[in-house]
Design a protein around this motif. Structure first.
Motif, PDB file in Angstrom:
ATOM      1  N   ARG A 267     -16.368  -4.759   5.360  1.00 30.00           N
ATOM      2  CA  ARG A 267     -16.530  -3.805   4.223  1.00 30.00           C
ATOM      3  C   ARG A 267     -17.712  -4.297   3.095  1.00 30.00           C
ATOM      4  O   ARG A 267     -18.100  -5.312   3.086  1.00 30.00           O
ATOM      5  N   PRO A 478      -4.115  -0.200  -2.876  1.00 25.77           N
ATOM      6  CA  PRO A 478      -5.064  -0.984  -1.839  1.00 25.77           C
ATOM      7  C   PRO A 478      -6.299  -0.260  -1.905  1.00 25.77           C
ATOM      8  O   PRO A 478      -6.677   0.873  -2.404  1.00 25.77           O
ATOM      9  N   GLY A 506      -3.787  -4.447  -1.506  1.00 26.71           N
ATOM     10  CA  GLY A 506      -3.957  -4.706  -0.250  1.00 26.71           C
ATOM     11  C   GLY A 506      -5.543  -4.506   0.431  1.00 26.71           C
ATOM     12  O   GLY A 506      -5.975  -3.679  -0.116  1.00 26.71           O
ATOM     13  N   ASP A 507      -5.707  -5.378   1.205  1.00 30.89           N
ATOM     14  CA  ASP A 507      -7.247  -4.927   1.955  1.00 30.89           C
ATOM     15  C   ASP A 507      -7.121  -5.815   3.521  1.00 30.89           C
ATOM     16  O   ASP A 507      -5.960  -6.288   3.640  1.00 30.89           O
ATOM     17  N   GLN A 508      -8.171  -5.796   4.090  1.00 30.52           N
ATOM     18  CA  GLN A 508      -8.201  -6.449   5.337  1.00 30.52           C
ATOM     19  C   GLN A 508      -7.960  -8.096   5.214  1.00 30.52           C
ATOM     20  O   GLN A 508      -7.150  -8.443   5.981  1.00 30.52           O
ATOM     21  N   SER A 537      -4.054  -6.960   5.603  1.00 31.80           N
ATOM     22  CA  SER A 537      -3.644  -6.377   6.782  1.00 31.80           C
ATOM     23  C   SER A 537      -3.960  -7.022   8.030  1.00 31.80           C
ATOM     24  O   SER A 537      -3.370  -7.055   9.129  1.00 31.80           O
ATOM     25  N   LYS A 543       0.106  -5.894  11.272  1.00 32.62           N
ATOM     26  CA  LYS A 543      -0.532  -5.496  10.022  1.00 32.62           C
ATOM     27  C   LYS A 543       0.799  -5.617   8.769  1.00 32.62           C
ATOM     28  O   LYS A 543       1.932  -5.236   8.907  1.00 32.62           O
ATOM     29  N   TYR A 545       1.061  -4.090   5.058  1.00 33.14           N
ATOM     30  CA  TYR A 545       0.330  -3.197   4.278  1.00 33.14           C
ATOM     31  C   TYR A 545       1.451  -3.315   2.835  1.00 33.14           C
ATOM     32  O   TYR A 545       2.435  -3.810   2.916  1.00 33.14           O
ATOM     33  N   GLN A 547       3.232  -1.380   1.211  1.00 35.76           N
ATOM     34  CA  GLN A 547       4.470  -0.905   1.390  1.00 35.76           C
ATOM     35  C   GLN A 547       5.557  -1.916   1.856  1.00 35.76           C
ATOM     36  O   GLN A 547       6.501  -1.831   1.705  1.00 35.76           O
ATOM     37  N   ASP A 572      -6.161   5.951  -0.865  1.00 32.85           N
ATOM     38  CA  ASP A 572      -6.206   7.005   0.491  1.00 32.85           C
ATOM     39  C   ASP A 572      -4.916   8.013   0.284  1.00 32.85           C
ATOM     40  O   ASP A 572      -3.788   7.584   0.264  1.00 32.85           O
ATOM     41  N   MET A 576      -1.967   6.281   3.414  1.00 37.43           N
ATOM     42  CA  MET A 576      -1.203   5.062   2.390  1.00 37.43           C
ATOM     43  C   MET A 576      -0.372   6.010   1.472  1.00 37.43           C
ATOM     44  O   MET A 576       0.922   5.479   1.414  1.00 37.43           O
ATOM     45  N   ASP A 579       2.946   6.856   2.870  1.00 37.82           N
ATOM     46  CA  ASP A 579       3.669   5.844   3.551  1.00 37.82           C
ATOM     47  C   ASP A 579       4.078   5.114   2.202  1.00 37.82           C
ATOM     48  O   ASP A 579       5.342   4.605   2.229  1.00 37.82           O
TER      49      ASP A 579
END
Ligand SMILES: Cc1cc2nc3c(=O)[nH]c(=O)nc-3n(C[C@H](O)[C@H](O)[C@H](O)COP(=O)(O)OP(=O)(O)OC[C@H]3O[C@@H](n4cnc5c(N)ncnc54)[C@H](O)[C@@H]3O)c2cc1C
Ligand SMILES: NC(=O)c1ccc[n+]([C@@H]2O[C@H](COP(=O)([O-])OP(=O)(O)OC[C@H]3O[C@@H](n4cnc5c(N)ncnc54)[C@H](OP(=O)(O)O)[C@@H]3O)[C@@H](O)[C@H]2O)c1
Ligand SMILES: Cc1cc2nc3c(=O)[nH]c(=O)nc-3n(C[C@H](O)[C@H](O)[C@H](O)COP(=O)(O)O)c2cc1C
Length: 617
Positions: A267, A478, A506-508, A537, A543, A545, A547, A572, A576, A579
């Protein structure tokens, strides 16, 4: 002056009757009639007093028994708005209605007490659409109420609806359409027809406002003099207050433009700092910044090449008859990356292309939807062989390139005269061609410190820190959703707020994607941030996240809710936010012993009390 159907709101028959009657009246009779109409509420005070041929105010008040002073009309203005556009328009409209003698009740739909609805005579609704054809958060409960069995009969109601939306969404202005239809079903009568506005809403909103004000002024529009007054009222209704605005953006100097992601990340997230010095623009944490981008020069070049156009040919680019060389116009003025059904309809009409006309036929909606997704103007002209259409004709059907909004990532108290953004570059491949997000890639690739960027502040009253600095806050953000929380914590640090704060980020990958890591850690150390939970994640097989982290801490989170914490979600919208909403409901059920229905009620009450706020996109 003679009344005609063209210079008055009357029918041919009414105009003829009035033209026969008016010249026969004595001066005294005219004064009496002016006062009588005003007293009946047929004319607003300002319109009567502004019309020289009608009753001067002094004359009206000189004969109180026969001609009481003007009675102002009551108007209720309700808005449903996620990112501030409809609420901004509603406020300006209300101010102007008040200046013109109307008694205005202005309210967000969430704050409106529905038991008063039955008594309302004039209702104006300004509402946007979000999600996939859904009401904005602060319109949900009113929308539900009006569509439920509890909604009252509204036989005496006059109403009008202004819809804000975006034609690139399938369910264009759906919420406005819902309200308009439902109010009619309940017995209401339209003051003027609903107007659905696309992203460049200023002109359409202004025209709607003009018509509404004119109609509400009723008899005031009877003579050309008063009609002119009504029109000028309308014209000012949506005019901007400050020097710089959406329609007159400020050229902000770029101070800094850094990539926040580490080497090896998938990213790219730019931290962009801009100077607002000398602009007079002000913002609060939770507001957004509108940025006018430029299209990618490569796409412009390829489009011009595919059409066989000449880039230096002058074409119209602007409402006031401005013209620009085609290359410039496609770079800075026109939208060339989004295909919508209305655009295809206009291109089909312009070119008479039979393939395109066939795609637009009834029964092929699925196919059309699939075609529109992920394609741009270059695809369209190549797929349907539209070469040869004159550039001037073609650009006349294009939308103006809209600004992009970014949640502001700085506190003005911590960074006076500056505004910071957190912008993730959108890049993907479609139909075998690289695609570039217009604004994010413009910022990432072609904007350097020292350059100017046209910007405006978009206030967002629906995403604000609690007034009481002791109130605990829970922030879930996130990815780029973390941006406004950097502004929130910067602000809380500056004002010395004592309220607890909890951030879920959160991110990757931890190593490359932990945006603003050092700042959160400093705030944790200094006690500005009480708790930080992170979910990377792609560092584990399964994964993880935000939540999941919330559910792991469900007891403490429930305790914070019980203590009155305000919950914020940013980022998002499609997955997201839904959820995370489900996770909050699960926590309320698990820790509070609530049924699924009671948990849903709890969250919608929180929303109404502004204890649950979302800035999602
Ligand atoms: C209130 C608000 C606040 C926001 N805050 C932020 C923020 O803080 N940071 C941030 O980065 N963004 C934020 N955004 C989003 C931002 O406004 C832009 O939408 C974003 O930067 C993309 O704009 P762009 O011009 O670069 O891309 P565009 O040219 O607009 O392209 C984006 C579009 O490309 C399409 N697309 C994307 N990926 C694919 C794919 N794989 N396949 C097919 N089509 C695809 C989608 O239709 C998508 O809408 C916010 C939006 C709103 C409404
Ligand atoms: N409407 C628009 O104009 C527009 C424009 C740009 C972006 N967006 C949206 O804005 C979002 C923000 O983008 P971003 O790049 O900052 O971050 P992002 O894509 O939301 O990613 C941030 C983190 O959230 C994770 N995630 C994915 N699905 C999730 C879910 N259902 N629940 C919780 N977390 C989830 C991601 O994990 P994984 O990646 O590992 O799954 C990643 O670790 C994008 O998803 C995009 O849909 C909208
Ligand atoms: C995430 C998201 C979803 C949207 N969904 C729709 C939609 O389904 N239909 C539509 O007409 N407009 C849609 N829009 C466009 C908004 O209605 C439009 O930007 C409007 O001006 C916002 O007004 P507001 O600031 O008052 O909420 C969407 C915008 C966003 C950011």
């Amino acid at each position: 002056m003679e009344l005609l159907v063209t210079n008055s709101p009357f029918t041919q028959e009414q105009a003829e009757l009035l033209n026969r009657l008016l010249p026969t009246l004595t001066e005294g009779q005219r004064i009496w009639l002016g006062g009588y109409l005003a007293a009946q509420g047929f004319a607003a005070g300002s319109a009567v007093s502004a019309a020289p041929a009608a009753a001067p105010v002094t004359a009206v008040t000189a004969a109180p028994a026969e001609a009481p002073a003007a009675v102002s009309k009551e108007v209720t203005v309700l808005f449903g708005s996620q990112s501030g556009n409809s609420s901004g328009l509603a406020k300006k409209l209300s101010k102007k209605l008040e200046e013109n003698g109307f008694q205005v009740t202005l309210s967000s739909m969430a704050d409106y007490k529905t038991n008063g609805l039955k008594k309302v005579q004039n209702l104006l609704i300004l509402v946007s659409t979000h999600g996939e054809g859904e009401p904005p958060d602060n319109a949900i409960s009113f929308h539900e109420f009006l569509h439920s069995k509890r909604a009252p009969k509204l036989d005496g109601l006059s109403f009008s609806v202004l819809g804000l939306g975006d034609t690139s969404y399938e369910f264009f202005c759906q919420t406005a359409k819902d309200f308009d239809k439902r109010l009619e079903e309940l017995g209401g009568k339209r003051i003027v027809p609903r107007v659905d506005c696309d992203v460049d809403y200023d002109d359409a909103a202004k025209q709607w406002a003009e018509q509404v004000v004119q109609s509400l002024q009723g008899a005031g529009a009877a003579s050309p003099a008063t009609a002119a007054v009504a029109a000028s009222v309308g014209a000012a209704v949506i005019s901007e207050e400050s020097e710089y605005s959406r329609s007159n953006p400020f050229q902000a100097e770029v101070l800094e433009n850094l990539n926040l992601n580490g080497r090896g990340s998938d990213r790219e997230t730019r931290h962009v700092e801009l100077s607002l010095e000398g602009s007079g623009l002000q913002y609060e944490p939770g507001d957004s910044l509108g940025v006018y981008p430029q299209n990618h020069p490569r796409l412009v070049e390829e489009l011009i090449g595919a059409m066989g156009w000449n880039s230096s040919e002058d074409v119209p680019a602007g409402k006031a008859g401005e013209r620009l060389p085609l290359g410039e116009a496609l770079l800075r003025y026109y939208e060339i990356t989004v295909l919508t059904k209305p655009l295809l309809e206009q291109v089909a009409k312009l070119t008479g292309n039979s393939g395109l006309q066939a795609l637009l036929e009834a029964g092929r909606e699925q196919e059309l939807r699939a075609y529109l997704y992920g394609r741009d103007l270059l695809d369209l002209v190549q797929d349907y062989s539209l070469q040869g259409v004159p550039a001037g004709d073609f650009v006349s059907v294009l939308r103006k390139l809209p600004a992009r909004l970014y949640s502001i990532a700085s506190s003005p108290k911590a960074h006076p005269d500056e505004v910071h953004l957190t912008v993730r570059s959108v890049r993907y491949e479609a139909q075998g061609r690289e695609r570039y997000g217009v604004c994010s890639v413009h910022l990432a690739e072609r904007v350097q410190p020292g350059d100017g960027l046209p910007v405006f502040v978009q206030q967002n009253p629906n995403f604000k820190l609690p007034e009481n600095p002791d109130t605990p806050i829970i922030m879930i953000g996130p990815g780029t959703g973390v941006a406004p929380f950097r502004a929130f914590l910067g602000e809380r640090e500056e004002i010395g707020a004592q309220g607890k704060s909890w951030l879920f980020f959160g991110d990757q990958h931890f190593a490359t994607d932990f945006l603003y890591q050092i700042e959160w850690q400093r705030w944790l150390k200094d006690g500005v941030l009480t708790r930080l939970d992170v979910a990377f994640s792609r560092d584990t097989d399964q994964k993880v996240y935000v939540q999941h982290r919330m559910l792991e801490k469900s007891k403490e989170l429930y305790q914070w809710l019980q203590e009155g914490a305000v919950v914020y979600i940013c980022g998002d919208e499609k997955k997201m936010a839904h959820d995370v909403h489900a996770a909050l409901a699960a926590i309320l059920q698990q820790e509070g012993g609530l049924s699924p229905e009671a948990a849903a009620d709890y969250l919608s009450r929180m929303q109404q009390e502004k204890r649950y706020q979302r800035d999602v996109y």
